[in-house]
Motif scaffolding. Sequence first.
Motif, mmCIF file in Angstrom:
data_model
loop_
_atom_site.group_PDB
_atom_site.id
_atom_site.type_symbol
_atom_site.label_atom_id
_atom_site.label_comp_id
_atom_site.label_asym_id
_atom_site.label_seq_id
_atom_site.Cartn_x
_atom_site.Cartn_y
_atom_site.Cartn_z
ATOM 1 N N GLU A 11 0.845 -1.195 0.000
ATOM 2 C CA GLU A 11 0.000 0.000 0.000
ATOM 3 C C GLU A 11 0.881 1.246 0.000
ATOM 4 O O GLU A 11 1.756 1.387 0.853
ATOM 5 N N GLU A 56 -2.202 7.166 -8.899
ATOM 6 C CA GLU A 56 -3.020 6.286 -8.072
ATOM 7 C C GLU A 56 -3.176 4.954 -8.794
ATOM 8 O O GLU A 56 -3.732 4.894 -9.888
ATOM 9 N N TYR A 57 -2.630 3.884 -8.190
ATOM 10 C CA TYR A 57 -2.652 2.557 -8.805
ATOM 11 C C TYR A 57 -3.792 1.725 -8.255
ATOM 12 O O TYR A 57 -4.036 1.691 -7.048
ATOM 13 N N THR A 58 -4.490 1.041 -9.177
ATOM 14 C CA THR A 58 -5.521 0.079 -8.799
ATOM 15 C C THR A 58 -5.269 -1.200 -9.593
ATOM 16 O O THR A 58 -4.628 -1.176 -10.644
ATOM 17 N N TYR A 60 -6.912 -5.620 -9.848
ATOM 18 C CA TYR A 60 -7.635 -6.751 -9.287
ATOM 19 C C TYR A 60 -6.523 -7.672 -8.784
ATOM 20 O O TYR A 60 -5.889 -8.376 -9.568
ATOM 21 N N LEU A 90 0.048 -0.105 -4.627
ATOM 22 C CA LEU A 90 -1.372 0.172 -4.854
ATOM 23 C C LEU A 90 -1.671 1.461 -4.096
ATOM 24 O O LEU A 90 -0.996 1.783 -3.120
ATOM 25 N N GLY A 91 -2.671 2.195 -4.582
ATOM 26 C CA GLY A 91 -3.004 3.468 -3.940
ATOM 27 C C GLY A 91 -2.158 4.589 -4.526
ATOM 28 O O GLY A 91 -1.561 4.451 -5.596
ATOM 29 N N ILE A 129 -2.456 -3.707 -14.135
ATOM 30 C CA ILE A 129 -2.410 -2.668 -13.103
ATOM 31 C C ILE A 129 -2.767 -1.365 -13.806
ATOM 32 O O ILE A 129 -2.272 -1.102 -14.902
ATOM 33 N N LYS A 132 -3.682 6.001 -12.555
ATOM 34 C CA LYS A 132 -4.390 7.249 -12.817
ATOM 35 C C LYS A 132 -3.435 8.374 -12.427
ATOM 36 O O LYS A 132 -3.093 8.508 -11.251
ATOM 37 N N TRP A 143 -5.783 8.722 -17.259
ATOM 38 C CA TRP A 143 -5.294 7.344 -17.174
ATOM 39 C C TRP A 143 -3.924 7.264 -17.804
ATOM 40 O O TRP A 143 -3.679 7.798 -18.883
#
Length: 147
Positions: A11, A56-58, A60, A90-91, A129, A132, A143
């Motif tokens: 994180e 900002e990474y997101t 699944y 992430l985040g 991954i 943003k 993006w």
Amino acid sequence: MSHTPKKVFVEGPISPQFVADSIAKHQSKTSIGAHNIFLGQIRADEKEGGQVTGIEYTAYPEMAESVFHQIREAAFGKFELTCMHIYHSLGVVPTGEISLFVFVSSPHRRATFEALEFIVEEIKAKVPIFGKELIGEKGEFAWKENR
């Protein structure tokens, strides 16, 4: 030889202390003759609307970690590696901070150079991954495209 899938995601930013601790943990592995490290850092690119202030990474995580595992297995099959560690944020990761840390070890240096390039290129091409880019003080975003 199949390896156990590893947790990849952390994180927020990856700290220099985390990188240093990872290196220190390998001093007892005396069959290693070389380490190589890739650190992906967030750039303050100029975009329409201002300067990038972070990404900002997101993802699944289960799907992405499955792809990371496939890349790990392919690299172990292709190169003479003793160890490999991959960590991705992430985040939100602010500009100047680290979001990707790849660390490979081998008895010989050549394998670490070749494996590191292979792994980083595979990650960029295949792992789902999403980044943003946060732009300017208003917090606008775009993006990010992997190149």
